[in-house]
Design a protein around this motif. Structure first.
Motif, PDB file in Angstrom:
ATOM      1  N   PHE A   4       0.815  -1.196   0.000  1.00  0.00           N
ATOM      2  CA  PHE A   4       0.000   0.000   0.000  1.00  0.00           C
ATOM      3  C   PHE A   4       0.848   1.246   0.000  1.00  0.00           C
ATOM      4  CE2 PHE A   4      -4.221   1.300   0.141  1.00  0.00           C
ATOM      5  CZ  PHE A   4      -4.195   2.570   0.651  1.00  0.00           C
ATOM      6  N   ASP A  53      -1.388  -2.883  13.772  1.00  0.00           N
ATOM      7  CA  ASP A  53      -1.345  -3.920  12.743  1.00  0.00           C
ATOM      8  C   ASP A  53      -1.512  -3.327  11.347  1.00  0.00           C
ATOM      9  OD1 ASP A  53      -1.002  -5.843  14.696  1.00  0.00           O
ATOM     10  OD2 ASP A  53      -3.075  -6.573  14.605  1.00  0.00           O
ATOM     11  N   LEU A  54      -2.384  -2.344  11.213  1.00  0.00           N
ATOM     12  CA  LEU A  54      -2.616  -1.714   9.909  1.00  0.00           C
ATOM     13  C   LEU A  54      -1.337  -1.070   9.370  1.00  0.00           C
ATOM     14  CD1 LEU A  54      -4.725  -0.885   7.727  1.00  0.00           C
ATOM     15  CD2 LEU A  54      -5.078   1.207   9.072  1.00  0.00           C
ATOM     16  N   SER A  56       1.785  -1.700  10.656  1.00  0.00           N
ATOM     17  CA  SER A  56       2.937  -2.555  10.983  1.00  0.00           C
ATOM     18  C   SER A  56       3.889  -1.911  11.993  1.00  0.00           C
ATOM     19  CB  SER A  56       3.715  -2.942   9.715  1.00  0.00           C
ATOM     20  OG  SER A  56       2.876  -3.631   8.833  1.00  0.00           O
ATOM     21  N   ASN A 104       2.018  -3.541   3.895  1.00  0.00           N
ATOM     22  CA  ASN A 104       1.287  -4.694   3.374  1.00  0.00           C
ATOM     23  C   ASN A 104      -0.131  -4.688   3.918  1.00  0.00           C
ATOM     24  OD1 ASN A 104       3.361  -5.963   1.869  1.00  0.00           O
ATOM     25  ND2 ASN A 104       4.306  -6.568   3.782  1.00  0.00           N
ATOM     26  N   TYR A 105      -1.069  -4.835   3.035  1.00  0.00           N
ATOM     27  CA  TYR A 105      -2.476  -4.879   3.425  1.00  0.00           C
ATOM     28  C   TYR A 105      -3.157  -5.925   2.546  1.00  0.00           C
ATOM     29  CZ  TYR A 105      -7.297  -3.625   4.282  1.00  0.00           C
ATOM     30  OH  TYR A 105      -8.617  -3.672   4.628  1.00  0.00           O
ATOM     31  N   THR A 106      -3.908  -6.802   3.159  1.00  0.00           N
ATOM     32  CA  THR A 106      -4.622  -7.822   2.398  1.00  0.00           C
ATOM     33  C   THR A 106      -6.006  -7.307   2.046  1.00  0.00           C
ATOM     34  OG1 THR A 106      -3.424  -9.564   3.567  1.00  0.00           O
ATOM     35  CG2 THR A 106      -5.429 -10.214   2.405  1.00  0.00           C
ATOM     36  N   VAL A 116     -10.356   1.063   0.268  1.00  0.00           N
ATOM     37  CA  VAL A 116      -9.232   0.895   1.188  1.00  0.00           C
ATOM     38  C   VAL A 116      -8.545   2.235   1.445  1.00  0.00           C
ATOM     39  CG1 VAL A 116      -6.959  -0.179   1.489  1.00  0.00           C
ATOM     40  CG2 VAL A 116      -8.876  -1.529   0.616  1.00  0.00           C
ATOM     41  N   GLN A 120     -10.016   2.467   5.381  1.00  0.00           N
ATOM     42  CA  GLN A 120      -8.973   1.990   6.274  1.00  0.00           C
ATOM     43  C   GLN A 120      -7.840   3.008   6.439  1.00  0.00           C
ATOM     44  OE1 GLN A 120     -10.596   0.121   4.139  1.00  0.00           O
ATOM     45  NE2 GLN A 120     -11.102  -1.809   5.134  1.00  0.00           N
ATOM     46  N   PHE A 121      -7.406   3.607   5.336  1.00  0.00           N
ATOM     47  CA  PHE A 121      -6.275   4.530   5.404  1.00  0.00           C
ATOM     48  C   PHE A 121      -6.688   6.001   5.423  1.00  0.00           C
ATOM     49  CE2 PHE A 121      -4.231   0.603   4.262  1.00  0.00           C
ATOM     50  CZ  PHE A 121      -3.101   0.630   5.051  1.00  0.00           C
TER      51      PHE A 121
END
Length: 140
Positions: A4, A53-54, A56, A104-106, A116, A120-121
């Motif tokens: 990402f 976690d989002l 890292s 890294n994001y799944t 996303v 999320q971001f």
């Protein structure tokens, strides 16, 4: 896995394009340590573990600069957080290099680059920049 893109050039004076901040691979400012401003939001990001976690990073790395006494404290909706990231200048193709923090994001089923990047971001990046960094990924 999805790499990402995030813009982050603390020395940048040039306005970014929708693809991000362009940079020169021989810049002495690369890599850079900086912080992003993030808000705790329900339902997925009301604790430092999920935000950590989002991005890292550890809970402690967020709690200290965000002035939170305990890394295990629950967060309140829209609580301000300062999340450390490291960005660097990366070659995208033969004619373009941009500054970003590789995270890294799944991608989950039904997500798009737009969802996303905005959810999320929280608009720390654009969907266009995520597409540039991930040219072969097609979210479904």
């Amino acid at each position: 896995l999805f790499l990402f893109f995030l813009c982050c050039d603390s020395q940048a004076v040039i306005e970014p394009t929708t693809s991000g901040y362009t940079c020169s691979l021989n810049q002495t400012t690369s890599p850079c340590q900086t912080y992003v401003y993030y808000r705790a939001v329900a339902p997925d990001f009301l604790d430092l573990a999920s935000v950590g976690d989002l991005f890292s990073v550890s809970r402690l790395m967020i709690s200290n600069p965000s002035n939170i006494s305990s890394p295990s404290s629950p967060l309140v909706p829209f609580q301000s957080l300062f999340v450390p990231i490291q960005c660097s200048c990366n070659r995208i193709n033969s004619s373009m290099s941009i500054s970003y923090a590789g995270l890294n994001y799944t991608i989950k089923a039904g997500n798009t680059f737009y969802l996303v990047s905005t959810n999320q971001f929280q608009n720390l990046t654009s969907f266009q920049s995520a597409e540039v960094v991930n040219p072969l990924l097609v979210p479904t």
